[in-house]
Design a protein around this motif. Structure first.
Motif, PDB file in Angstrom:
ATOM      1  N   ARG A 185       0.823  -1.214   0.000  1.00  0.00           N
ATOM      2  CA  ARG A 185       0.000   0.000   0.000  1.00  0.00           C
ATOM      3  C   ARG A 185       0.855   1.261   0.000  1.00  0.00           C
ATOM      4  O   ARG A 185       0.444   2.301  -0.527  1.00  0.00           O
ATOM      5  N   ALA A 186       2.065   1.169   0.564  1.00  0.00           N
ATOM      6  CA  ALA A 186       2.987   2.310   0.502  1.00  0.00           C
ATOM      7  C   ALA A 186       3.400   2.584  -0.939  1.00  0.00           C
ATOM      8  O   ALA A 186       3.624   3.742  -1.323  1.00  0.00           O
ATOM      9  N   ARG A 187       3.496   1.539  -1.744  1.00  0.00           N
ATOM     10  CA  ARG A 187       3.834   1.701  -3.158  1.00  0.00           C
ATOM     11  C   ARG A 187       2.663   2.310  -3.939  1.00  0.00           C
ATOM     12  O   ARG A 187       2.863   3.106  -4.865  1.00  0.00           O
ATOM     13  N   ILE A 188       1.457   1.945  -3.574  1.00  0.00           N
ATOM     14  CA  ILE A 188       0.271   2.571  -4.188  1.00  0.00           C
ATOM     15  C   ILE A 188       0.203   4.039  -3.783  1.00  0.00           C
ATOM     16  O   ILE A 188      -0.103   4.912  -4.609  1.00  0.00           O
ATOM     17  N   TYR A 189       0.508   4.310  -2.524  1.00  0.00           N
ATOM     18  CA  TYR A 189       0.571   5.690  -2.017  1.00  0.00           C
ATOM     19  C   TYR A 189       1.577   6.507  -2.820  1.00  0.00           C
ATOM     20  O   TYR A 189       1.358   7.695  -3.095  1.00  0.00           O
ATOM     21  N   HIS A 190       2.654   5.865  -3.242  1.00  0.00           N
ATOM     22  CA  HIS A 190       3.661   6.577  -4.032  1.00  0.00           C
ATOM     23  C   HIS A 190       3.074   7.012  -5.379  1.00  0.00           C
ATOM     24  O   HIS A 190       3.350   8.127  -5.859  1.00  0.00           O
ATOM     25  N   TRP A 191       2.278   6.153  -5.990  1.00  0.00           N
ATOM     26  CA  TRP A 191       1.603   6.540  -7.236  1.00  0.00           C
ATOM     27  C   TRP A 191       0.705   7.751  -7.001  1.00  0.00           C
ATOM     28  O   TRP A 191       0.622   8.655  -7.851  1.00  0.00           O
ATOM     29  N   PHE A 192       0.025   7.773  -5.868  1.00  0.00           N
ATOM     30  CA  PHE A 192      -0.831   8.919  -5.535  1.00  0.00           C
ATOM     31  C   PHE A 192      -0.015  10.203  -5.460  1.00  0.00           C
ATOM     32  O   PHE A 192      -0.420  11.248  -5.990  1.00  0.00           O
ATOM     33  N   LEU A 193       1.145  10.156  -4.792  1.00  0.00           N
ATOM     34  CA  LEU A 193       1.984  11.351  -4.647  1.00  0.00           C
ATOM     35  C   LEU A 193       2.437  11.873  -6.010  1.00  0.00           C
ATOM     36  O   LEU A 193       2.402  13.083  -6.276  1.00  0.00           O
ATOM     37  N   LEU A 194       2.847  10.959  -6.880  1.00  0.00           N
ATOM     38  CA  LEU A 194       3.290  11.365  -8.216  1.00  0.00           C
ATOM     39  C   LEU A 194       2.136  11.961  -9.018  1.00  0.00           C
ATOM     40  O   LEU A 194       2.275  13.024  -9.654  1.00  0.00           O
ATOM     41  N   GLY A 195       1.011  11.286  -8.999  1.00  0.00           N
ATOM     42  CA  GLY A 195      -0.148  11.765  -9.754  1.00  0.00           C
ATOM     43  C   GLY A 195      -0.658  13.096  -9.242  1.00  0.00           C
ATOM     44  O   GLY A 195      -0.969  14.009 -10.031  1.00  0.00           O
ATOM     45  N   ALA A 196      -0.727  13.253  -7.916  1.00  0.00           N
ATOM     46  CA  ALA A 196      -1.227  14.497  -7.333  1.00  0.00           C
ATOM     47  C   ALA A 196      -0.307  15.667  -7.677  1.00  0.00           C
ATOM     48  O   ALA A 196      -0.775  16.781  -7.954  1.00  0.00           O
ATOM     49  N   GLY A 197       1.013  15.428  -7.664  1.00  0.00           N
ATOM     50  CA  GLY A 197       1.956  16.487  -8.005  1.00  0.00           C
ATOM     51  C   GLY A 197       1.772  16.979  -9.422  1.00  0.00           C
ATOM     52  O   GLY A 197       1.780  18.195  -9.692  1.00  0.00           O
ATOM     53  N   LEU A 198       1.587  16.055 -10.350  1.00  0.00           N
ATOM     54  CA  LEU A 198       1.391  16.435 -11.749  1.00  0.00           C
ATOM     55  C   LEU A 198       0.036  17.098 -11.968  1.00  0.00           C
ATOM     56  O   LEU A 198      -0.071  18.085 -12.708  1.00  0.00           O
ATOM     57  N   VAL A 199      -0.994  16.597 -11.329  1.00  0.00           N
ATOM     58  CA  VAL A 199      -2.339  17.172 -11.490  1.00  0.00           C
ATOM     59  C   VAL A 199      -2.365  18.621 -11.004  1.00  0.00           C
ATOM     60  O   VAL A 199      -2.941  19.495 -11.657  1.00  0.00           O
ATOM     61  N   CYS A 200      -1.745  18.892  -9.862  1.00  0.00           N
ATOM     62  CA  CYS A 200      -1.725  20.264  -9.337  1.00  0.00           C
ATOM     63  C   CYS A 200      -1.051  21.212 -10.321  1.00  0.00           C
ATOM     64  O   CYS A 200      -1.505  22.351 -10.520  1.00  0.00           O
ATOM     65  N   ALA A 201       0.041  20.760 -10.945  1.00  0.00           N
ATOM     66  CA  ALA A 201       0.739  21.598 -11.922  1.00  0.00           C
ATOM     67  C   ALA A 201      -0.130  21.839 -13.151  1.00  0.00           C
ATOM     68  O   ALA A 201      -0.185  22.957 -13.681  1.00  0.00           O
ATOM     69  N   VAL A 202      -0.813  20.798 -13.624  1.00  0.00           N
ATOM     70  CA  VAL A 202      -1.681  20.934 -14.805  1.00  0.00           C
ATOM     71  C   VAL A 202      -2.834  21.896 -14.516  1.00  0.00           C
ATOM     72  O   VAL A 202      -3.167  22.754 -15.349  1.00  0.00           O
ATOM     73  N   VAL A 203      -3.434  21.782 -13.336  1.00  0.00           N
ATOM     74  CA  VAL A 203      -4.550  22.669 -12.981  1.00  0.00           C
ATOM     75  C   VAL A 203      -4.071  24.113 -12.890  1.00  0.00           C
ATOM     76  O   VAL A 203      -4.746  25.037 -13.362  1.00  0.00           O
ATOM     77  N   TYR A 204      -2.879  24.323 -12.321  1.00  0.00           N
ATOM     78  CA  TYR A 204      -2.339  25.689 -12.235  1.00  0.00           C
ATOM     79  C   TYR A 204      -2.187  26.298 -13.630  1.00  0.00           C
ATOM     80  O   TYR A 204      -2.617  27.436 -13.869  1.00  0.00           O
ATOM     81  N   VAL A 205      -1.560  25.547 -14.520  1.00  0.00           N
ATOM     82  CA  VAL A 205      -1.351  26.061 -15.881  1.00  0.00           C
ATOM     83  C   VAL A 205      -2.682  26.295 -16.576  1.00  0.00           C
ATOM     84  O   VAL A 205      -2.854  27.291 -17.292  1.00  0.00           O
TER      85      VAL A 205
END
Length: 311
Positions: free
Chosen positions: A230-250
């Motif tokens: 589940r920590a590895r799944i959590y890592h996917w969440f961190l990566l995805g959330a970081g990219l989504v925030c940048a896309v929404v900002y732009v």
């Protein structure tokens, strides 16, 4: 003939350099870079402030690394079960007393650098803001030391991820932005969140790697609490959330396709996420700590250039 102490000094000097953990500094500076790029988009880039922000951040990161070396040795996380590189106090090359003195010295230097930064940013006309940021700075010093050192280190209670998100993301990015512009905009939370998620991703890889030794030492990091898968799944969440925030900002600030330049890093983050999820031997994860940190730095650089090109 050299004396025994002089013959040992190069080894001790090397141990100090290793204890500083210089490879962690680029990630610490990423928040300064992100905040500075954002300030530049508002036409208020201040090089002197940026330099002092960088110096203060480097000192705080070194302080955190030294305190981490000291604290984990005292609490038992640096044992023979640890998969990462051996620490200075753990090996005995640097004594606990010497490390404690270095922590005090680096704390003082961090405080001094922060005071100089605030004097430069606010002068004598912003005493109210000066004391607000002074309080934040003291909290940064406390957080750097108390992560693993002291009687009740919050890293052992599993709050390290929150601290990294707050201090590397919100405080680092928004603080750097405000010290140059004198203002805050709610939209700036998005790139701050983005860097916070990626920085937490670096810590998560570290904690997945050390999950066995941390559990034995009673260090209840997020991966220890979640378990390895589940920590590895959590890592996917961190990566995805970081990219989504940048896309929404732009998307909210859109002027040119160049602003999506940071998406060049998408394959890098995808590779890291895949390998972290796939590799089951903790020692195999160590190279991806460096890759995650460097990918985050590249993300900040491309993100910043992309926002400035349309101006």
């Amino acid at each position: 003939m050299n004396s025994p102490s002089s013959m040992q000094s190069p080894g001790k000097m090397k141990a100090w350099v290793l204890a500083f953990r210089l490879r962690t500094l680029p990630l610490a500076l990423a928040s300064i870079g992100m905040g500075s790029f954002l300030a530049a988009t508002r036409g208020k880039f201040n090089l002197s402030v940026v330099i002092l922000c960088g110096l203060t951040t480097v000192l705080l990161q070194v302080l955190s690394n030294l305190a981490n070396d000291y604290g984990d040795s005292q609490h038992g996380a640096d044992s023979q079960h640890r998969e990462g590189p051996q620490r200075a106090v753990q090996t005995g090359v640097i004594t606990a007393a010497e490390m404690k003195k270095a922590i005090y010295l680096t704390s003082f230097l961090s405080f001094l650098s922060g005071i100089l930064l605030l004097c430069l940013a606010f002068g004598t006309s912003g005493l109210y803001l000066f004391f607000i940021f002074l309080t934040i700075g003291l909290l940064c010093i406390w957080a750097a030391v108390s992560y693993t050192a002291g009687n009740n280190p919050y890293g052992y209670a599993g709050f390290g991820d929150i601290a990294v998100f707050v201090f590397f993301g919100l405080v680092g990015v928004l603080g750097t932005y405000f010290l140059q512009t004198g203002e805050l905009e709610s939209i700036m939370l998005l790139p701050a969140f983005s860097l916070g998620f990626f920085s937490t991703g670096v810590l998560n890889i570290n904690n997945i790697r050390d999950i066995r030794s941390d559990a034995l030492a009673g260090k209840r990091s997020v991966p220890v609490r979640l378990g390895p898968q589940r920590a590895r799944i959590y890592h996917w969440f961190l990566l995805g959330a970081g990219l989504v925030c940048a896309v929404v900002y732009v998307s909210q600030q859109y002027q040119s396709p160049w602003q999506f330049l940071f998406l060049i890093t998408l394959p890098l983050f995808f590779k890291i996420g895949t390998q972290v999820y796939r590799l089951q031997q903790p020692a195999q994860l160590d190279p991806y700590l460096k890759q995650m940190a460097l990918s985050t730095m590249l993300f900040v650089l491309l993100f910043g250039i992309g926002q400035l090109l349309p101006l």
